[in-house]
Scaffold this active site. Structure first.
Site: not given
Ligand SMILES: Cc1cc2nc3c(=O)[nH]c(=O)nc-3n(C[C@H](O)[C@H](O)[C@H](O)COP(=O)(O)OP(=O)(O)OC[C@H]3O[C@@H](n4cnc5c(N)ncnc54)[C@H](O)[C@@H]3O)c2cc1C
Length: 422
Positions: A12, A78, A169, A301, A322
């Site tokens: 990510g 995982v 949004e 995160d 991140a």
């Protein structure tokens, strides 16, 4: 001498920054991700509302990793970590590591409410976004087939829970669908019967932004017809009756609850529970090392760092944290290999923004505060620049131009009907 092996769990925002720093360095890296693509989550609500297709915001991880000779990718989920044997158990077999970095991100937090978890829509993955897109369109179809039955108001009542950027949004996008799509595509329906509610338990929307941006966002939403309720929490939802009970005693009848009220870390089995802090995140030191382990890192995160004195309750769970932690950890791993001192992380907060609809956004980046038209242009420009890959930028740009000129959301298709859980 054999190069050490670093495994990164998750490709990510955080995972991708580490590998950019470790390209061509004397270390073998394997990225494991359950998906074979990077997901640009900030634009996911546009997939859910038919403005963009999923391929506009997703980017193949292999395309990023293939030119990096010391980095490999495996599509693997995982399941468990064995810290003694230094092994990861996955759905495609076991992997052994010298160092491991957990960058698994977050999942939706329903705060233990099983009924809401089962029956509300969420927006944390591309399948979630496609489910929501299908559900919105299916509700319109259902309203047509049930017209005259007395259920139409309930079917066309959309309730968004959580007034952070995602909730704001999404509510704005739904209000634009009501204004522009419903009258043209579903002219047999009375568009006035579609209602969009935004429920927020805090006293204002967009808590991470200034009071001015919060109240402007509320004003923009209300101008679009969204019914905003602050200081109000959702207490329960009964899917069969469609009753959504709020803390002020009000009951909203709805078939669609969109839950964007919180996230929690996505942990891996095998690490002690004592390592978990607020938000289900792993406690890490200033170098993103998981407490008590020299060879296990957690970033993005999933990490909870309190050494940064400006953020005693951990950093916000946002892409910039991140990415910054990914860049620093990549450099720190090189320092580690060179037996040099590691550098600690401190968050550089660039600000935040949210768009509400055509010409309506709030923007606070690098101290520049704007609301309205210029904020909307700024929001679009920054998101285009942040997307991964030239093709994705072009596709998003062309889609936005098309949507802008036609007042439509181009991708109003149900490719995979959503089946609510019974
Ligand atoms: C709808 C939405 C809108 C957002 N909007 C904004 C915004 O406007 N601005 C902003 O700054 N932030 C925004 N965020 C937050 C931002 O997306 C996250 O903070 C960011 O993605 C965190 O990066 P990460 O690398 O920690 O996790 P992610 O980017 O989520 O990456 C985690 C990766 O790990 C993989 N993974 C998870 N578990 C496993 C496993 N067991 N095995 C293998 N792989 C696994 C996942 O497939 C994923 O690829 C938004 C989030 C959402 C959901």
């Amino acid at each position: 001498m054999k190069a050490p092996h670093l495994i990164i769990i998750g490709g990510g925002f955080a995972g991708l920054e580490i590998i950019k720093k470790l390209r061509n360095k004397p270390i073998k890296v394997t990225v494991l991700d359950k998906n074979n693509f990077f997901n640009f989550q900030p634009l996911m609500y546009q997939v859910a509302s038919g403005g963009l297709g999923p391929d506009a915001i997703a980017y193949p991880l292999r395309k990023i990793i293939a030119p990096m000779p010391n980095i490999a990718f495996r599509m693997a989920e995982v399941q468990r970590i064995d810290t003694t044997a230094k092994t990861l158990t996955t759905n495609i077999g076991d992997f052994t590591y010298d160092y491991v970095c957990i960058a698994t991100g977050a999942q939706t937090n329903f705060f233990g409410n099983a009924e809401l978890e089962k029956h509300s829509m969420q927006l944390k993955s591309i399948p979630d976004a496609l489910d929501l897109r299908s559900d919105i369109l299916q509700e319109f179809e259902k309203a047509l087939s049930e017209s005259g039955s007395g259920n139409v108001e309930r079917i066309l009542n959309f309730v968004v829970v959580g007034g952070g950027p995602t909730g704001v949004e999404t509510a704005g996008a739904l209000a634009e669908i009501k204004k522009n799509v419903l009258p043209s595509d579903y002219s047999e329906l009375d568009a006035g019967k579609m209602q969009v509610h935004l429920i927020e338990s805090a006293p204002r929307l967009l808590a991470a932004m200034s009071e001015i941006s919060s109240s402007k966002a509320k004003q923009f939403l209300e101008e679009l017809g969204v019914k905003v309720q602050l200081n109000t929490a959702v207490q329960s939802y009964e899917a069969a009756s469609g009753n959504l009970t709020l803390s002020n005693g009000q009951i909203l009848k709805t078939d669609t609850v969109i839950w964007s009220a919180g996230v929690k870390g996505k942990t891996i089995e095998g690490l002690p529970e004592s390592l978990l802090a607020r938000g289900n995140r792993y406690k890490v030191d200033a170098y993103n090392r998981v407490e008590g382990f020299d060879t296990i890192f957690a970033i993005g995160d999933i990490s909870y760092m309190t050494s940064d004195t400006a953020y005693p309750n951990g950093h916000p769970m946002v892409a910039t944290v991140a990415q910054q932690q990914g860049v620093l950890l990549g450099k720190n791993i090189i320092r580690l290999l060179n037996k040099e001192a590691l550098k600690p992380y401190t968050y550089f907060n660039m600000g935040s923004m949210a768009t509400i609809g055509r010409h309506k956004a709030v923007f606070e980046i690098f101290g520049i505060k704007m609301q309205g038209y210029f904020a909307w242009l700024g929001w679009m420009f920054i998101h285009l620049m942040l997307l991964v890959g030239f093709r994705n930028r072009l596709v998003v740009f062309l889609n936005w131009m098309w949507n802008y000129l036609s007042y439509q959301r181009a991708i109003r298709i149900i490719t995979r009907p959503f089946v609510p859980k019974s």
